[in-house]
Design an enzyme around this catalytic site. Structure first.
Site, PDB file in Angstrom:
ATOM      1  N   ASP A 189       0.884  -1.103   0.041  1.00  0.00           N
ATOM      2  CA  ASP A 189       0.072  -0.064   0.010  1.00  0.00           C
ATOM      3  C   ASP A 189       0.866   1.280  -0.096  1.00  0.00           C
ATOM      4  OD1 ASP A 189       0.832  -0.812   2.414  1.00  0.00           O
ATOM      5  OD2 ASP A 189      -0.377   0.837   3.384  1.00  0.00           O
ATOM      6  N   GLU A 227      -0.269  -1.149   5.677  1.00  0.00           N
ATOM      7  CA  GLU A 227       0.951  -0.795   6.739  1.00  0.00           C
ATOM      8  C   GLU A 227       0.961   0.674   6.710  1.00  0.00           C
ATOM      9  OE1 GLU A 227       5.164   0.468   7.531  1.00  0.00           O
ATOM     10  OE2 GLU A 227       3.833   0.896   5.885  1.00  0.00           O
TER      11      GLU A 227
END
Length: 397
Positions: free
Chosen positions: A76, A141
């Site tokens: 991400d 994350e």
């Protein structure tokens, strides 16, 4: 043929894969498209097994041996910010002879790109031993470090013996970083008309005294020779009031507390309670939980406490990374640490799994406009990842 020579042979494939990863926009909780890109490439290069877990992490497996090694990249990214600050479309995936450009280039799709081709090289050169390698592309994350790994350990029931974090290290070997905790402080007052403030009890004034002490606290936090000093920052402020011409009856501040070695959640909270005692303010510490749906729809609430971790330089996994570096590049590595935090807060900080860092890309490009990664980094990191598992297993025999 060496791993580095073979990685050079795959330079064009590596760059094209990197470009595809950047083109697949993947803000936290919106990673579905990039996970499919990774799945296709893992299958193409010959992973033994590829699966996507309940929260959306992708887990690619090589081998089926006794020693379980995980290599992790969160896939991400943060958002673009002001698009006018970018020279190129952040999701173009453009490249030239030296760089690949776009959001996530260094932080940290580069690690995933190099790992996938590292495993292709490992298999092609038959660098197998008694190990199982999981290449993990982990989600969310940027919003909540380590949530993905809590899910892998607790729900997927995969707890590796060793972990490599592939966040950007400028091709150096990293062995830790500061932790952090996010929490809020709340003061409560009594509202009254602003024309007669003496009738009320101003919650903002109460908080101001606390904020002044927090600013002083930041200058006197613990210093660790390797990880550096702890820090504390008031990063947001909120209030409640019946109107704009009333005394506010509630004030809340958001705290970002970076924890160096020797500092814990408990010690950080005790410092705040001492401020309450010193100022005589009746205030409350509000602990925070992260809870947001993954792209799969699952919510997996996690406390917003991210423990500090550091591994001794003479540990097996750090020494194996050092030996891999020498074997791959013919020189000694720099042993250092990250400024920011990583999924290591879970693998090492929560689960005490020996964890080491090695990744393509530079920290300075993380979260910045005009993010980019050197193609040379992508190629060299792939060669390193191909050599690492066998080097580690031979070391711990």
């Amino acid at each position: 043929m060496t791993t580095l020579e073979l990685a050079e042979k795959y330079r064009e494939d590596i760059v094209k894969f990197m470009s595809k990863l950047i083109k697949a926009r993947s803000y936290s909780g919106e990673e579905r498209e990039v996970i499919q890109v990774i799945k296709e490439e893992m299958e193409k290069v010959g992973f033994d097994e590829v699966k996507i877990d309940g929260i959306g992490n992708i887990l690619g497996r090589i081998g089926n041996g006794k020693h379980v090694i995980a290599m992790d990249a969160h896939i991400d990214t943060v958002e673009v910010g002001n698009p006018d600050l970018w020279d190129k479309d952040p999701f173009s995936g453009d490249w030239d002879d030296e760089w690949v450009y776009g959001r996530g280039a260094s932080d940290q799709k580069a690690g995933m790109c190099s790992m996938v081709y590292g495993m292709k090289i490992l298999k092609e050169l038959n660098l197998l031993e008694d190990f199982t390698v999981y290449v993990t592309g982990t989600v969310m994350e940027e919003d909540c470090d380590g949530l993905c790994w809590r899910y892998i350990v607790e729900e997927d029931k995969i707890k590796p013996d060793f972990v490599v974090i592939t966040e950007p290290t400028s091709l150096n070997v990293y062995r830790g970083h500061r932790g952090r905790i996010e929490f809020r402080i709340k003061t409560v007052g009594l509202s009254a008309h602003a024309s007669a403030p003496e009738r009320g009890d101003n919650a903002i004034y109460k908080m101001a005294k606390i904020i002044n002490e927090i600013e002083k606290l930041n200058e006197n936090l613990h210093y660790d020779p390797f990880l550096g000093k702890g820090t504390i920052v008031v990063s947001q402020i909120f209030f409640k009031s019946p109107s704009h011409n009333a005394v506010p009856d509630e004030c809340v501040i958001h705290i970002d507390r970076r924890l160096t070695a020797g500092e814990t959640k408990e010690s950080a909270f005790e410092e705040i309670k001492e401020i309450f005692r010193k100022t005589g303010i009746d205030a409350e510490i509000v602990e925070l939980t992260y809870s947001k749906p993954a792209y799969t729809g699952i919510e997996y609430p996690v406390e917003k406490y991210f423990p500090t971790w550091v591994l001794e330089e003479n540990s097996d996994v750090v020494q194996a990374a050092k030996e891999t570096y020498v074997k791959t590049f013919g020189k000694e590595p720099l042993i250092d640490k990250w400024t920011f935090s990583t999924n290591g807060i879970a693998t090492a900080g929560v689960y005490n799994i020996p964890t080491v860092g090695f990744g393509p890309g530079d920290e300075k490009y993380a979260h910045a406009p005009n993010e980019k990664v050197k193609i040379e980094h992508l190629v060299k990191a792939a060669a390193f990842y191909a050599n690492f598992p066998k080097t580690l297993v031979e070391k711990i025999k």
